[in-house]
Design an enzyme around this catalytic site. Structure first.
Site, PDB file in Angstrom:
ATOM      1  N   PRO A   1     -20.585   5.623   6.063  1.00 17.71           N
ATOM      2  CA  PRO A   1     -20.496   3.855   6.229  1.00 17.71           C
ATOM      3  C   PRO A   1     -21.728   3.174   5.365  1.00 17.71           C
ATOM      4  O   PRO A   1     -21.817   2.228   5.313  1.00 17.71           O
ATOM      5  CB  PRO A   1     -20.730   3.569   7.582  1.00 17.71           C
ATOM      6  CG  PRO A   1     -21.165   4.753   8.109  1.00 17.71           C
ATOM      7  CD  PRO A   1     -20.543   6.063   7.280  1.00 17.71           C
ATOM      8  N   LEU A   2     -22.572   4.016   5.239  1.00 18.81           N
ATOM      9  CA  LEU A   2     -24.158   3.654   4.543  1.00 18.81           C
ATOM     10  C   LEU A   2     -24.017   3.915   2.903  1.00 18.81           C
ATOM     11  O   LEU A   2     -24.992   4.055   2.538  1.00 18.81           O
ATOM     12  CB  LEU A   2     -25.205   4.316   5.298  1.00 18.81           C
ATOM     13  CG  LEU A   2     -25.303   3.972   6.631  1.00 18.81           C
ATOM     14  CD1 LEU A   2     -26.536   4.782   7.422  1.00 18.81           C
ATOM     15  CD2 LEU A   2     -25.353   2.429   7.033  1.00 18.81           C
TER      16      LEU A   2
ATOM     17  N   LEU B   1     -27.073   2.279   0.601  1.00 15.97           N
ATOM     18  CA  LEU B   1     -27.093   1.110   1.289  1.00 15.97           C
ATOM     19  C   LEU B   1     -28.427   0.935   1.954  1.00 15.97           C
ATOM     20  O   LEU B   1     -28.794  -0.170   2.608  1.00 15.97           O
ATOM     21  CB  LEU B   1     -25.910   0.899   2.103  1.00 15.97           C
ATOM     22  CG  LEU B   1     -24.744   0.390   1.201  1.00 15.97           C
ATOM     23  CD1 LEU B   1     -23.381   0.458   1.924  1.00 15.97           C
ATOM     24  CD2 LEU B   1     -24.589  -1.055   0.577  1.00 15.97           C
TER      25      LEU B   1
ATOM     26  N   TYR C   1     -17.666  23.020   8.773  1.00 18.95           N
ATOM     27  CA  TYR C   1     -18.893  22.563   8.569  1.00 18.95           C
ATOM     28  C   TYR C   1     -19.949  23.893   9.084  1.00 18.95           C
ATOM     29  O   TYR C   1     -19.970  24.557  10.155  1.00 18.95           O
ATOM     30  CB  TYR C   1     -19.422  21.673   9.611  1.00 18.95           C
ATOM     31  CG  TYR C   1     -18.847  20.317   9.160  1.00 18.95           C
ATOM     32  CD1 TYR C   1     -18.156  20.064   8.203  1.00 18.95           C
ATOM     33  CD2 TYR C   1     -18.980  19.125  10.356  1.00 18.95           C
ATOM     34  CE1 TYR C   1     -17.461  18.542   7.771  1.00 18.95           C
ATOM     35  CE2 TYR C   1     -18.508  18.051  10.011  1.00 18.95           C
ATOM     36  CZ  TYR C   1     -17.820  17.560   8.749  1.00 18.95           C
ATOM     37  OH  TYR C   1     -17.071  16.422   8.349  1.00 18.95           O
TER      38      TYR C   1
END
Length: 321
Positions: free
Chosen positions: A204-205, A210, A53
């Site tokens: 997760p979204l 979402l 990263y």
């Protein structure tokens, strides 16, 4: 924030984890510090990063905040290796030499004497699995690493690694998992359950879809509008995804909460899931994810969301039965 046991290991982590990928592009040092402080103040413990990263700069930034901004012993520090960081024989991959070089580099950049959860970022087909696992075993024996996990493995890869590790055990797997991406339910989730491994969902979204922000277009300040991430988001902007998003928005309206909270609560409470990893541009965006902590979806809403996003199962992966 509630905590959960990571698989069948003795390690407990907050049931929402803080991801730091955005710290390498859309988040500056001040916003990163504010995020970390707010996360820990809310009771969050699991903080996840990776050696690639920002070409290592995110590990350096996180390391500078540990002990100064938040106590080191209040954070379950997770990082990853395998992805290529540099040229040369030890600049990436899952060979023993490359992994141990990556581990030393992460410890140096983070400024710590051990990593709580060290994860293989991907499967490396060019390296025998026993050589890869020997590096994990050394890391555990040396005390430089307390627990080990993997990321982005298929079901057979996860089962092979879990069954072959001679010393210690694999306690976690990071996989993309959301209402828009439920593929791991076919084989990865059953393999994880069989071996006592906890699932840590990334994205997760649904890569932001979402939240409902893309229902009527692409916001100028969103990932979908950026050169670097437009393709990443576009994968989940389909007709099927649109139907699922509308179901999430309907549920959110009925409950008086945000679509983000509904989507996050759904994946957080799926079988085998320990902690979804959420990323945010700034503290205010993170607050939306933290607000989901208090939400438990009613059974009828969970069932409706299950139905609209359901996978097709065929032979031989008929799970759940």
């Amino acid at each position: 924030m509630e905590s959960r046991q990571l698989g069948t290991s003795g390690l407990r982590v907050s049931r929402i984890g803080l991801g730091t990928l955005s710290w390498s592009n859309s988040t500056d040092a001040e916003d990163a510090a504010n995020q970390l402080a707010a996360f820990v103040d809310a009771g969050g413990t699991l903080v996840d990063t990776a050696d690639i990263y920002g070409d290592g700069e995110v590990e350096r930034l996180l390391g500078s905040l540990l002990g100064n901004l938040v106590p080191r012993d209040q954070v379950v520090l997770a990082t990853k290796a395998v992805a290529r960081r540099a040229d040369g024989p030890f600049g990436g991959g899952a060979s023993r030499g490359a992994l141990l070089a990556a581990l030393d580099g992460s410890l140096r950049r983070l400024g710590v004497d051990h990593i709580d959860l060290w994860q293989l970022h991907a499967w490396d087909a060019a390296v025998p699995i026993d050589e890869t696992l020997s590096a994990l075993e050394y890391a555990l024996r040396s005390g430089k690493v307390r627990y080990v996990g993997v990321c982005n493995y298929t079901g057979w890869q996860l089962a092979t690694a879990a069954a072959s590790l001679a010393e210690g055990r694999i306690v976690s797997i990071q996989s993309e998992y959301s209402l828009l991406e439920r593929g791991i339910e076919r084989e990865v989730v059953p393999a994880a359950a069989h071996h006592g491994i906890g699932v840590l969902p990334w994205a997760p979204l649904g890569r932001g879809v979402l939240t409902g922000k893309y229902r009527t277009g692409t916001p100028a300040d969103s990932r979908g509008a950026s050169t670097a991430y437009a393709g990443y988001v576009e994968q989940h902007r389909t007709e099927r995804a649109a139907r699922i998003v509308e179901a999430v928005v309907t549920a959110a309206d009925g409950l008086g909460v945000s679509p983000l909270a509904v989507a996050l609560a759904w994946v957080r409470d799926r079988p085998g899931v320990v902690a979804p990893l959420v990323g945010a541009r700034d503290k205010s965006q993170l607050a939306g994810s933290l607000a989901a902590e208090s939400l438990t979806l009613p059974a009828a809403i969970k069932a409706a969301l299950d139905d609209v996003s359901a996978l097709e199962f065929g032979y031989p992966e008929r799970w759940p039965t």
